[in-house]
Design a protein around this motif. Sequence first.
Motif, mmCIF file in Angstrom:
data_model
loop_
_atom_site.group_PDB
_atom_site.id
_atom_site.type_symbol
_atom_site.label_atom_id
_atom_site.label_comp_id
_atom_site.label_asym_id
_atom_site.label_seq_id
_atom_site.Cartn_x
_atom_site.Cartn_y
_atom_site.Cartn_z
ATOM 1 N N GLY A 279 0.812 -1.217 0.000
ATOM 2 C CA GLY A 279 0.000 0.000 0.000
ATOM 3 C C GLY A 279 0.841 1.261 0.000
ATOM 4 N N MET A 280 2.162 1.113 0.065
ATOM 5 C CA MET A 280 3.027 2.288 0.083
ATOM 6 C C MET A 280 3.106 2.930 -1.309
ATOM 7 N N ASN A 281 3.264 4.249 -1.328
ATOM 8 C CA ASN A 281 3.274 5.011 -2.594
ATOM 9 C C ASN A 281 4.686 5.088 -3.149
ATOM 10 N N ILE A 282 5.267 3.923 -3.481
ATOM 11 C CA ILE A 282 6.608 3.843 -4.068
ATOM 12 C C ILE A 282 6.596 2.753 -5.132
ATOM 13 N N GLU A 283 7.719 2.646 -5.886
ATOM 14 C CA GLU A 283 7.817 1.599 -6.884
ATOM 15 C C GLU A 283 7.893 0.245 -6.179
ATOM 16 N N LEU A 284 6.999 -0.687 -6.564
ATOM 17 C CA LEU A 284 6.940 -2.009 -5.954
ATOM 18 C C LEU A 284 6.902 -3.073 -7.039
ATOM 19 N N PRO A 285 7.388 -4.259 -6.726
ATOM 20 C CA PRO A 285 7.308 -5.349 -7.716
ATOM 21 C C PRO A 285 5.856 -5.669 -8.076
ATOM 22 N N PHE A 286 5.609 -5.996 -9.318
ATOM 23 C CA PHE A 286 4.312 -6.412 -9.862
ATOM 24 C C PHE A 286 3.258 -5.299 -9.872
ATOM 25 N N GLN A 287 3.660 -4.020 -9.599
ATOM 26 C CA GLN A 287 2.618 -3.001 -9.503
ATOM 27 C C GLN A 287 1.994 -2.675 -10.862
ATOM 28 N N HIS A 288 2.711 -2.971 -11.967
ATOM 29 C CA HIS A 288 2.144 -2.731 -13.303
ATOM 30 C C HIS A 288 1.550 -4.009 -13.900
ATOM 31 N N ASP A 289 1.652 -5.078 -13.162
ATOM 32 C CA ASP A 289 1.115 -6.355 -13.652
ATOM 33 C C ASP A 289 -0.373 -6.421 -13.365
ATOM 34 N N ALA A 290 -1.158 -6.915 -14.334
ATOM 35 C CA ALA A 290 -2.616 -6.990 -14.143
ATOM 36 C C ALA A 290 -2.988 -7.997 -13.075
ATOM 37 N N ALA A 292 -1.351 -8.491 -10.232
ATOM 38 C CA ALA A 292 -0.592 -8.159 -9.017
ATOM 39 C C ALA A 292 -1.364 -8.519 -7.744
ATOM 40 N N ILE A 293 -2.682 -8.220 -7.768
ATOM 41 C CA ILE A 293 -3.457 -8.494 -6.544
ATOM 42 C C ILE A 293 -3.516 -9.986 -6.240
ATOM 43 N N SER A 294 -3.567 -10.774 -7.327
ATOM 44 C CA SER A 294 -3.591 -12.227 -7.117
ATOM 45 C C SER A 294 -2.251 -12.722 -6.588
ATOM 46 N N ILE A 295 -1.184 -12.146 -7.106
ATOM 47 C CA ILE A 295 0.157 -12.547 -6.660
ATOM 48 C C ILE A 295 0.362 -12.192 -5.195
ATOM 49 N N VAL A 296 -0.010 -10.945 -4.831
ATOM 50 C CA VAL A 296 0.163 -10.502 -3.432
ATOM 51 C C VAL A 296 -0.702 -11.330 -2.485
ATOM 52 N N SER A 297 -1.936 -11.590 -2.891
ATOM 53 C CA SER A 297 -2.828 -12.407 -2.057
ATOM 54 C C SER A 297 -2.279 -13.821 -1.904
ATOM 55 N N GLY A 298 -1.748 -14.347 -2.992
ATOM 56 C CA GLY A 298 -1.171 -15.693 -2.934
ATOM 57 C C GLY A 298 0.009 -15.752 -1.991
ATOM 58 N N ILE A 299 0.881 -14.720 -2.065
ATOM 59 C CA ILE A 299 2.023 -14.683 -1.145
ATOM 60 C C ILE A 299 1.541 -14.636 0.310
ATOM 61 N N GLY A 300 0.510 -13.821 0.544
ATOM 62 C CA GLY A 300 -0.027 -13.715 1.904
ATOM 63 C C GLY A 300 -0.593 -15.036 2.401
ATOM 64 N N VAL A 301 -1.344 -15.714 1.519
ATOM 65 C CA VAL A 301 -1.948 -16.999 1.911
ATOM 66 C C VAL A 301 -0.879 -18.045 2.175
ATOM 67 N N ILE A 302 0.099 -18.129 1.268
ATOM 68 C CA ILE A 302 1.169 -19.126 1.435
ATOM 69 C C ILE A 302 1.964 -18.869 2.711
ATOM 70 N N THR A 303 2.290 -17.590 2.954
ATOM 71 C CA THR A 303 3.061 -17.250 4.163
ATOM 72 C C THR A 303 2.268 -17.566 5.424
ATOM 73 N N THR A 304 0.988 -17.212 5.402
ATOM 74 C CA THR A 304 0.129 -17.474 6.571
ATOM 75 C C THR A 304 -0.008 -18.970 6.815
ATOM 76 N N ALA A 305 -0.208 -19.740 5.745
ATOM 77 C CA ALA A 305 -0.314 -21.186 5.886
ATOM 78 C C ALA A 305 0.976 -21.782 6.447
ATOM 79 N N GLY A 306 2.111 -21.235 6.017
ATOM 80 C CA GLY A 306 3.399 -21.710 6.533
ATOM 81 C C GLY A 306 3.540 -21.441 8.029
ATOM 82 N N ILE A 307 3.130 -20.234 8.431
ATOM 83 C CA ILE A 307 3.204 -19.898 9.856
ATOM 84 C C ILE A 307 2.302 -20.813 10.679
ATOM 85 N N ILE A 308 1.084 -21.068 10.170
ATOM 86 C CA ILE A 308 0.143 -21.952 10.881
ATOM 87 C C ILE A 308 0.719 -23.364 10.982
#
Length: 317
Positions: A279-290, A292-308
């Motif tokens: 959510g930061m207003n800087i250059e971020l990976p995948f920000q121009h990719d259509a 991107a939201i799926s990629i970020v959500s996937g990273i969040g889900v995978i990381t959360t599942a790993g922690i659990i």
Amino acid sequence: MITIHKNENTAANGPETPSRYTWINLVDPRPEEIERALALGFLGGEFIEHALDQHECPRIEFDDECTIVVIRAPYIETRQGEERRSTVPIGIILARSVVTTICRVNDAAIQSRLHTCVQPACLFRIEQQLCQIFKEISLLFMRYLKEISAEIQELEHDLADTRSNEDLKLLLNLQKTVTYFHSALKTNDFIIDRIMRKGLSLGTGTKLSFTEDEIDGLDYALTETRQGIYMSKIFTEVLTSIANVYSSIISNSVNQIMKVLTSLTVIIMIPTFITSFYGMNIELPFQHDATAISIVSGIGVITTAGIILIMKLRKIL
């Protein structure tokens, strides 16, 4: 209240003299009733005051003409609309052919037990009446202790299912009751044992002569009293154990709740961190990719599942 019981040889109509009365029973007496009792029997006014003291300890005391024996009896006490068991002193003043019992509370169970002493044998012999009073009081203690035993079992069942403030209050009341009972029974035991070993005198004069049956009655009362002491001691230990277990259960429940809440905080923190980062207003990976939201959500889900999974393996969650 004053009650006067006559023996069978007493005339139906006659002057109120000490020789014509064998038992004077005072229950929460008014001043005029105390004066009447003093006029009927050879009583010490200070003895009556001692018997009416709520905190009077069981003891034996003599004066020139009479003897007072103080024991404690169980009764139902009502405070702020709640009933609980406690103990109250009963004074037994022995003077010639007159026996006077004094109790500061009008308890139905105590009076019912005392009135079993209204028998021909008891009304003719002071020794028999004294033995009967000891016996009835010890049986009353046993009755209440059996009721407490049933209440302890019910309390254990309730605490296994639910833990409410009412259960805590009941536990506290039972602990206090058993403590009072144990203390009263111990001192009653001392009084009965002393009478059996050393006998008892009326004032400084005549010594009471107990028959073999009356000695057996005292022995029965002593046996019941000591059984009550044994039961109250066990109940004290049981209630203490219940209180400790109850405290441990509550502490363990709090720890489990805190453990779950802490784990959930850690789990929720991971996707929150990832989404906050993107959510930061800087250059971020995948920000121009259509996607991107799926990629970020996937990273969040995978990381959360790993922690659990890690928490599960380490038995943290």
